[in-house]
Scaffold this active site. Structure first.
Site, PDB file in Angstrom:
ATOM      1  N   LYS A  17      -5.620   4.743  -1.358  1.00 25.98           N
ATOM      2  CA  LYS A  17      -5.274   3.536  -2.132  1.00 25.98           C
ATOM      3  C   LYS A  17      -6.275   2.438  -1.844  1.00 25.98           C
ATOM      4  O   LYS A  17      -7.003   2.463  -0.847  1.00 25.98           O
ATOM      5  CB  LYS A  17      -3.861   3.031  -1.774  1.00 25.98           C
ATOM      6  CG  LYS A  17      -3.625   2.717  -0.286  1.00 25.98           C
ATOM      7  CD  LYS A  17      -3.897   1.302   0.122  1.00 25.98           C
ATOM      8  CE  LYS A  17      -3.776   1.135   1.636  1.00 25.98           C
ATOM      9  NZ  LYS A  17      -4.218  -0.106   2.191  1.00 25.98           N
ATOM     10  N   ASP A 162       2.831   2.498   4.349  1.00 27.71           N
ATOM     11  CA  ASP A 162       2.059   2.865   3.155  1.00 27.71           C
ATOM     12  C   ASP A 162       2.459   4.224   2.579  1.00 27.71           C
ATOM     13  O   ASP A 162       1.948   4.625   1.523  1.00 27.71           O
ATOM     14  CB  ASP A 162       0.556   2.928   3.488  1.00 27.71           C
ATOM     15  CG  ASP A 162      -0.067   1.543   3.581  1.00 27.71           C
ATOM     16  OD1 ASP A 162       0.525   0.589   3.040  1.00 27.71           O
ATOM     17  OD2 ASP A 162      -1.148   1.431   4.192  1.00 27.71           O
TER      18      ASP A 162
HETATM   19  O1  C5P Z   1       3.452   1.257   9.158  1.00 27.29           O
HETATM   20  P1  C5P Z   1       2.127   1.509   9.826  1.00 27.29           P
HETATM   21  O2  C5P Z   1       2.257   2.355  11.052  1.00 27.29           O
HETATM   22  O3  C5P Z   1       1.074   1.956   8.883  1.00 27.29           O
HETATM   23  O4  C5P Z   1       1.622   0.071  10.361  1.00 27.29           O
HETATM   24  C1  C5P Z   1       0.680  -0.054  11.383  1.00 27.29           C
HETATM   25  C2  C5P Z   1       0.787  -1.438  12.011  1.00 27.29           C
HETATM   26  O5  C5P Z   1       0.363  -2.449  11.079  1.00 27.29           O
HETATM   27  C3  C5P Z   1       2.200  -1.846  12.385  1.00 27.29           C
HETATM   28  O6  C5P Z   1       2.533  -1.371  13.653  1.00 27.29           O
HETATM   29  C4  C5P Z   1       2.113  -3.373  12.360  1.00 27.29           C
HETATM   30  O7  C5P Z   1       1.515  -3.855  13.546  1.00 27.29           O
HETATM   31  C5  C5P Z   1       1.139  -3.624  11.221  1.00 27.29           C
HETATM   32  N1  C5P Z   1       1.822  -3.914   9.949  1.00 27.29           N
HETATM   33  C6  C5P Z   1       2.442  -5.141   9.788  1.00 27.29           C
HETATM   34  N2  C5P Z   1       3.115  -5.412   8.611  1.00 27.29           N
HETATM   35  C7  C5P Z   1       3.137  -4.522   7.600  1.00 27.29           C
HETATM   36  C8  C5P Z   1       2.476  -3.266   7.723  1.00 27.29           C
HETATM   37  C9  C5P Z   1       1.836  -2.985   8.923  1.00 27.29           C
HETATM   38  O8  C5P Z   1       2.416  -5.985  10.691  1.00 27.29           O
HETATM   39  N3  C5P Z   1       3.793  -4.837   6.488  1.00 27.29           N
END
Ligand code: C5P
Length: 327
Positions: A17, A162
């Site tokens: 994406k 995501d």
């Molecule tokens: O959900 P994912 O593991 O991809 O996210 C990685 C990190 O990115 C999370 O642990 C967080 O620190 C940050 N994040 C965030 N807010 C979001 C998406 C991700 O702070 N909406």
């Protein structure tokens, strides 16, 4: 380890994406941030294949994960990989809802074309492909119709913010953690030069840096949350890259560039090579350069990768579809 010639259980493809708009609101108690983001799937995709293996001794069912392509950097080949977690989570969910069955172990083959740790949701796309493939396999074992993408979104959200978008694909507004999706209209194709970098970046570290910069300088307009997606939404419907370029926006970009000042030179090189606009993709370090057409996108890739040692690139188009079953 399985015999690679063994008949696969199922295979699926999922796309990377790009965020055309990434507005970051307040930090939440759960460590995530409220987002107002506009996603589009791009043509770069990974393919994931499930094979039957000897039953696992561990509680889940995945026994092995192996890479069947090159990758720009190391891919975790254990339970820390989201694709591994996705298969185990869906097996658990089928067992919970429909009762236990004799299941083989599952070996995962992963063919990667999406850059690793590049802000293009490659790991999430692999999880999305894993959910779609495992859904097809488990539905057949249980004698049910596959749940389909819409009923996999919740399990996907539990794996990463995501994952729901990489399941659904197309064009969408993402709110909450970026995992609550509303489909958007877009003309296309838009042409992009995606310039990846030899050194990756941790998404969590970039969000934390933005919080730190906002706390140190609360009045700075450039760091304020940009949560209005109207301009980008209009430009997507218009389908003109010259209208879309000026309204691309990413609130994380100042934080990414503060952690990685070397990426400024990539932006300069991309714009010098004729891009309409350049935006950090997600948390970076990839730059997404919007270009007038495929030829000018190829020119940006060629020039920037010749100019900057750590940079390499690929031409992609958007929007594309979500995760889907191949067989
Ligand atoms: O959900 P994912 O593991 O991809 O996210 C990685 C990190 O990115 C999370 O642990 C967080 O620190 C940050 N994040 C965030 N807010 C979001 C998406 C991700 O702070 N909406």
């Amino acid at each position: 380890m399985t015999d690679p010639s063994a008949i696969p259980l199922a295979a699926a493809r999922a796309h990377a994406k790009v965020n055309l708009h990434l507005g970051v609101g307040a930090a939440r108690a759960d460590g995530y941030h409220e987002l107002a983001t506009v996603f589009q799937s791009v043509s770069a995709s990974d393919v994931l294949t499930l094979h039957a293996d000897d039953p696992s001794e561990a509680p889940g069912s995945v026994t092995a994960l192996r890479l069947t392509s090159g990758a720009n950097r190391e891919v975790p080949l254990d339970e820390s990989n989201l694709a591994w977690q996705a298969v185990d989570a869906l097996v658990l969910d089928y067992r919970r809802q429909h009762g236990p069955r004799e299941l083989p172990g599952v070996a995962i083959d992963l063919h990667k074309a999406i850059p690793v740790a590049g802000g293009m949701a490659g790991g999430s796309a692999d999880a999305a492909a894993a959910l779609v493939a495992a859904d097809a396999w488990l539905a057949e074992v249980y004698g049910l119709a596959p749940r389909g993408v819409d009923k996999l979104l919740e399990i996907g959200a539990g794996l990463g913010a995501d994952v729901p978008f990489t399941l659904k694909g197309g064009s969408a507004l993402g709110t909450s953690r970026g995992d609550r999706l509303t489909t958007m209209m877009s003309r296309g194709p838009f042409h992009w030069a995606m310039i990846t970098n030899a050194r990756g970046l941790s998404t969590g570290a970039v969000f934390a840096k933005l919080d730190e910069m906002r706390a140190a300088d609360p009045e700075r307009e450039a760091l304020a949350p940009h949560l209005d997606t109207e301009a980008v939404s209009q430009a997507m419907i218009g389908g003109d890259p010259h209208q879309l370029g000026p309204v691309l926006h990413n609130d994380l970009q100042p934080a990414t560039l503060s952690l990685r000042p070397d990426l400024r030179a990539v932006h300069e090189a991309g714009m010098g090579a004729g891009a309409i606009a350049g935006i950090i993709s997600g948390s970076g370090p990839t730059w997404a350069f919007l270009c007038a057409d495929e030829d000018s996108a190829q020119e940006v890739v060629d020039e920037v990768s010749a100019d900057i040692d750590a940079a390499s690139g690929m031409v992609v188009t958007s929007p594309h579809n979500g995760a889907h079953l191949l067989y």
